[in-house]
Design a protein around this motif. Structure first.
Motif, PDB file in Angstrom:
ATOM      1  N   ASP A   1      -8.859  59.651 -15.249  1.00 50.29           N
ATOM      2  CA  ASP A   1      -8.269  60.619 -14.522  1.00 50.29           C
ATOM      3  C   ASP A   1      -9.021  61.355 -13.625  1.00 50.29           C
ATOM      4  N   TRP A   2     -10.382  61.474 -14.037  1.00 50.01           N
ATOM      5  CA  TRP A   2     -11.261  62.087 -13.001  1.00 50.01           C
ATOM      6  C   TRP A   2     -11.195  61.594 -11.504  1.00 50.01           C
ATOM      7  N   MET A   3     -10.729  60.435 -11.154  1.00 53.58           N
ATOM      8  CA  MET A   3     -10.706  59.830  -9.939  1.00 53.58           C
ATOM      9  C   MET A   3      -9.521  60.509  -8.991  1.00 53.58           C
ATOM     10  N   ARG A   4      -8.793  61.032  -9.814  1.00 51.13           N
ATOM     11  CA  ARG A   4      -7.433  61.719  -8.936  1.00 51.13           C
ATOM     12  C   ARG A   4      -6.601  60.710  -8.322  1.00 51.13           C
TER      13      ARG A   4
ATOM     14  N   PRO B   1      -3.662  58.187  -8.267  1.00 54.20           N
ATOM     15  CA  PRO B   1      -2.444  58.181  -8.758  1.00 54.20           C
ATOM     16  C   PRO B   1      -2.093  56.651  -9.297  1.00 54.20           C
TER      17      PRO B   1
ATOM     18  N   HIS C   1      -3.994  56.459 -13.111  1.00 57.92           N
ATOM     19  CA  HIS C   1      -3.889  57.673 -13.667  1.00 57.92           C
ATOM     20  C   HIS C   1      -3.329  57.406 -15.028  1.00 57.92           C
ATOM     21  N   SER C   2      -3.692  58.122 -16.289  1.00 58.32           N
ATOM     22  CA  SER C   2      -2.954  58.007 -17.411  1.00 58.32           C
ATOM     23  C   SER C   2      -1.495  58.713 -17.378  1.00 58.32           C
ATOM     24  N   THR C   3      -1.306  59.412 -16.281  1.00 57.73           N
ATOM     25  CA  THR C   3       0.098  60.023 -16.127  1.00 57.73           C
ATOM     26  C   THR C   3       1.173  59.016 -15.551  1.00 57.73           C
TER      27      THR C   3
ATOM     28  N   THR D   1      -0.828  66.935 -19.198  1.00 54.64           N
ATOM     29  CA  THR D   1      -1.867  66.220 -19.508  1.00 54.64           C
ATOM     30  C   THR D   1      -2.518  66.835 -20.436  1.00 54.64           C
TER      31      THR D   1
ATOM     32  N   GLY E   1      -8.807  66.723 -12.849  1.00 55.79           N
ATOM     33  CA  GLY E   1      -8.491  65.345 -12.957  1.00 55.79           C
ATOM     34  C   GLY E   1      -6.792  65.411 -13.062  1.00 55.79           C
ATOM     35  N   VAL E   2      -6.139  66.436 -12.979  1.00 53.17           N
ATOM     36  CA  VAL E   2      -4.750  66.587 -12.927  1.00 53.17           C
ATOM     37  C   VAL E   2      -4.090  65.891 -11.653  1.00 53.17           C
ATOM     38  N   LEU E   3      -3.009  65.119 -11.494  1.00 55.55           N
ATOM     39  CA  LEU E   3      -2.453  64.480 -10.489  1.00 55.55           C
ATOM     40  C   LEU E   3      -1.628  65.895  -9.883  1.00 55.55           C
TER      41      LEU E   3
END
Lengths: 375, 345
Positions: free
Chosen positions: A100-103, A105, A108-110, B272, B290-292
C-alpha cells in the motif's frame, strides 16, 4: 492485574520485562524495514506481477493446442505456476497491504482482486484480522484447519474425526472452495446465530465471485481452444487442483507441524504487544528451501516473520529472518523450521494421531501473560 | 483503437479477476488505462527539452482513455519516486499535443525535469480546469514565472486558428533570459501586433505593484483578464479587481491553495484502518499513510478529492473556517484536521 502465567516450557525462564524487551526489539526491526522500503521493492513486486502475466498468457496460448501432449504438459505446468504466484506472492501479500505504501491503485489492498473463491473483502476480515490477530488460539483463530479437522488435543473428539486423513486429502484438492465456504460460517445458521436469508446472501456473494472464474477456466478458454476444448478444460482443472494442493500444503505447514504451540483464550486474555509477538513466534513455523521455493510459497516459508510483521513487503522477510533467529536464540525461544516434506509429514502424523480420541494435552501450552494495567 | 476497445471491453471474461488492460499493457504500456476506477491513464515521455530558468518541457504521448484537452487546462501527473507515487498538476502548454513545462523546484518537479528520461511511463489524470480562452472583449494575461504556462497553451492554441487577437501580456520574470518561452513570446509580439508582450524583469525593476497597472496597461478595466503566478501576485490582483468591481472579468489559476492556516489532529481512515497524526492537509496525510486518496487539482477547485467525513471536524486551510458534520463531503486537498477526525476512505 498481575498474572502469573502458567508455566510454558519455552517461556518459563523469561520475565515480563524480557517479553516486553522482545517486543521492543521486534518493533525496532520493523521500523528499520519500513524506513528502507523503496525503489528496489517496488521493482520487485512489479517484476512478479509481470512474470505472472507472462506465464499466464503463455500458458493460455499454449493450451489453445493442448490436443498436442507436450503443449498440454507445458501449458498446464505454466498455468499452475502462474496461479500459485498469483494467489501467494501476489494476492495474499497485496491484500495484506504489504504494498500500500507505493500508493499505486493497481497494487493496493483496497483495489486488488484475486483468482480465488473468497472475495477479497471477506478475506481481509477472516484472514488478516481474525487469523492474524488470534493466531493459534483454539476457539478464536478461525483458521479452517481448526474447525474441519481436529488438530489439537484441546479440541473435542467427534466420530467423524476418524476419517480426517481422508477429509484432509479432499480439503487439499478443493482448498479454495473449502476456505470460501468456511468463511460464510454456515454453522451459525444451525446455531441460530445467523438467519437463513443472511446465509443465502453470503452464498450469493460467493457465487458472484466464483462464477466468472469457473466460466473463464471451464467455458471460455476451452471454447476458444476449438478441437482442444476437452484437453484445455482438463488442463485448467489440473492447474487449479495443483494450485490448491500446493497452497494447502504450504499453509498447513505454517501452524500445524510439530513444535508449534497452541493457546487457549484464557491464556492470552491479558496479552501485551510483547506477548502477542511471542505468541506469533511460538505459533508459527518456517520452511527451508531455495529462493524460487520461497517465492512459490509467497514467502509463507517465512511464516514466523510474516506473522510477526504481516504488512512488511514479503521480499524482505528473508533478510530479517537471521535477525529474528538471533533474537530467539538470545532469549532461548524456539524457532521452528524444516524442509517441506519433513514438516508436512509431521502435520499428517498429527492429523492421524488426533483422528483417535484422546484427552486434553498433559502439558498446557500457554503464552506468558504480562500485566497490562493494575485493575 | 476500435479493435483494441472491443477486445478490452469483451475480453474480461478471459482475464477475470484482472482486466485485458493488464495483459495488453505488457505489449505496450499505453494500452491500459481509464477503465474502471483502478486502471490509471498512462503517458510515455516522448521528448524532453530544456527551457529557461531551470525548467523543461516534456512531450507526453497519452495512452488509451485520454479524452483530449483545451489549451489553458491543467493535467494531473503521477510520478514514482523511491517506489512511491506522487501527484502534481501542470498546465498543458500545447493545443494538440500533451506537453507540460515544469520548473525544477520541489520533489516532483525536480524529478520530472532532471530524472525523467525519454521513455518513462507516467500516470495522468484527465485534463481539467476552466482557465481557458473565451473570445469577446480584448484580453490581458498577467503572468509571472512558471505561471506563463497556461497562457502559452492559450496563445499556441490561438495561433493555430489564425492571427492573434488583441491581447496584452504582462509577464514578470527575474531577468530577460529567465523568461520561460521568452524567444517564442517575443516572436509572437513581433509577428502579430495585436498581441503586445510587456516584460517585467524583477531582479532589476522589482516586483510588479498594482499601482503601476494604469501606466503599463491603461485599458486594463476593459479587458478580460487571466492571471497565473505566485500566491502574492494572485492575491494582489484578486484584491485589485475586486475593489474595482471587476472580479467577474478575472480568471485566476492557482497551483497551490492559498493557505491561511490549518489545524492538526489524528486522522483515521476507516476503510484501510490507517491512522496519521497530521498538521498537513487530509490529502497529504492520507497519501503519506499509504491510503488511496482520490485527488485532482490539489488546490480546492475541482472537487476530485472529496471524501465523506465520518466524525470530527476539519478546517479549510484557505479561510481558516472550521466545519464538518458526519456525512459531509470534504475537500481533502484544502482541509486539515481540526482535532481528531475520521474519513470514509
Amino acid at each position: 492485574m498481575t498474572s502469573a502465567a502458567p508455566a510454558h516450557p519455552s517461556l518459563a525462564h523469561l520475565s515480563d520485562a524480557d517479553i516486553e524487551q522482545i517486543g521492543v526489539e521486534l518493533d525496532a526491526l520493523r521500523d528499520e524495514v519500513l524506513a528502507s522500503r523503496g525503489e528496489a521493492d517496488a521493482a520487485y513486486i512489479r517484476k512478479v506481477i509481470k512474470t505472472h502475466r507472462q506465464l499466464e498468457s503463455g500458458a493460455r496460448a499454449t493450451l489453445l493446442v493442448s490436443l498436442f501432449p507436450p503443449a498440454w504438459l507445458a501449458g498446464t505446468a505454466m498455468l499452475a505456476t502462474a496461479k500459485v504466484l498469483e494467489n501467494m506472492e501476489l494476492g495474499h501479500n497485496i491484500l495484506h497491504g504489504q504494498w500500500d505504501w507505493m500508493r499505486d491503485p493497481e497494487v493496493h489492498s483496497t483495489t486488488w482482486d484475486w483468482d480465488h473463491a473468497t472475495p477479497a473483502e471477506d478475506w481481509k476480515h477472516s484472514h488478516n484480522y481474525l487469523h492474524h490477530t488470534y493466531t493459534n488460539i483454539i476457539g478464536k483463530d478461525r483458521d479452517l484447519g481448526y474447525s474441519v479437522l481436529r488438530l489439537s488435543e484441546d479440541q473435542e473428539w467427534k466420530p467423524y474425526h476418524l476419517a480426517q486423513l481422508g477429509i484432509n486429502a479432499g480439503l487439499s484438492l478443493f482448498f479454495e472452495y473449502g476456505v470460501a465456504l468456511y468463511d460464510i460460517e454456515l454453522e451459525k445458521v444451525l446455531h441460530r446465530e445467523m438467519s437463513v436469508r443472511a446465509a443465502a446472501g453470503r452464498l450469493g456473494k460467493l457465487w458472484k465471485k466464483v462464477r466468472p472464474q469457473l466460466v473463464k477456466d471451464y467455458v471460455m478458454w476451452p471454447l476458444l481452444s476449438g478441437p482442444s476444448a476437452v484437453t484445455t478444460l482438463g488442463a485448467n482443472l489440473t492447474a487449479n487442483l495443483a494450485r490448491n494442493v500446493w497452497t494447502h500444503t504450504v499453509i498447513f505447514c505454517g501452524h500445524f507441524p510439530d513444535g508449534v504451540a497452541q493457546f487457549s483464550e484464557e491464556q492470552t486474555e491479558n496479552e501485551t504487544r510483547g506477548g502477542w509477538y511471542v505468541r506469533q513466534l511460538l505459533g508459527s513455523a518456517n520452511l527451508e528451501g531455495s529462493e524460487l521455493f520461497h517465492v512459490m510459497t509467497g514467502r509463507l516459508s517465512y511464516q514466523i516473520e510474516h506473522h510477526l510483521f504481516p504488512d512488511l513487503p514479503s521480499n524482505r522477510y528473508g533478510e530479517i529472518s537471521p535477525r529474528v533467529q538471533e533474537i530467539c536464540e538470545r532469549y532461548g525461544l524456539p524457532y521452528t523450521t524444516g524442509p517441506l516434506a519433513k514438516q508436512y509429514l509431521t502435520v499428517l502424523r498429527r492429523i492421524a494421531r488426533l483422528s483417535l480420541p484422546s484427552g486434553p494435552s498433559d502439558v498446557p501450552v500457554p503464552v506468558r501473560r504480562t500485566a497490562k494495567k493494575a485493575a | 483503437m476500435g479493435l483494441l476497445d472491443t477486445l478490452v471491453r469483451r475480453g474480461s471474461a478471459l482475464t477475470t479477476p484482472f482486466l485485458p488492460d493488464d495483459y495488453l499493457s505488457m505489449v505496450n504500456p499505453l494500452w491500459s488505462g481509464g477503465r474502471g476506477p483502478t486502471r490509471e491513464l498512462r503517458a510515455r515521455v516522448e521528448a524532453v527539452s530544456r527551457e529557461a530558468a531551470g525548467s523543461a518541457t516534456l512531450v507526453l504521448k497519452p495512452g488509451l482513455g485520454w479524452d483530449g484537452h483545451l489549451p489553458g487546462q491543467y493535467v494531473g501527473v503521477g510520478v514514482e519516486i523511491g517506489g512511491v507515487r506522487h501527484w502534481r498538476t501542470y498546465s498543458l502548454t500545447s493545443p494538440d499535443r500533451v506537453t507540460i513545462t515544469v520548473k525544477g523546484l520541489g520533489l516532483v518537479s525536480n524529478q520530472l525535469v532532471r530524472r525523467t528520461p525519454v521513455g518513462t511511463v507516467l500516470r495522468l489524470r484527465p485534463a481539467a480546469g476552466d482557465f481557458v480562452w473565451r473570445s469577446g472583449r480584448p484580453a490581458l494575461f498577467l503572468t509571472a514565472g512558471s505561471g506563463v504556462t497556461p497562457a502559452m497553451g492559450m496563445l499556441r492554441g490561438l495561433v493555430r486558428r489564425g492571427p492573434l487577437p488583441d491581447i496584452t501580456h504582462l509577464h514578470s520574470a527575474l531577468a530577460r533570459d529567465e523568461v520561460i518561452f521568452g524567444p517564442e513570446l517575443r516572436r509572437l509580439h513581433a509577428t502579430y501586433p495585436p498581441y503586445r508582450l510587456v516584460e517585467r524583469h524583477t531582479a532589476a525593476d522589482g516586483l510588479l505593484t498594482m499601482s503601476e497597472l494604469d501606466a503599463l496597461v491603461p485599458d486594463w478595466r476593459e479587458r478580460e483578464t487571466w492571471v497565473c503566478g505566485p500566491a502574492g501576485l494572485l492575491e494582489a490582483v484578486s484584491d485589485h479587481w475586486t475593489s474595482a468591481g471587476l472580479s467577474e472579468r478575472l480568471h485566476v489559476e492557482r497551483f497551490t491553495p492559498l493557505v491561511v492556516g490549518g489545524g492538526s489532529g489524528l486522522v483515521s481512515f476507516a476503510r484501510t484502518g490507517a491512522q496519521a497524526q497530521a498538521d498537513s492537509t487530509l490529502l497529504e496525510a492520507g497519501e503519506s499513510a499509504g491510503v488511496l486518496m482520490p485527488s485532482g487539482c490539489r488546490m480546492g477547485i475541482c472537487f476530485g478529492c472529496v471524501v465523506p467525513l465520518l466524525q470530527g471536524q476539519v478546517r479549510d486551510v484557505r479561510t481558516g473556517d472550521v466545519h464538518g458534520e458526519p456525512g459531509d463531503l470534504v475537500q481533502t486537498c484544502i482541509s486539515s484536521p481540526e482535532g481528531d477526525c475520521a474519513l470514509d476512505v
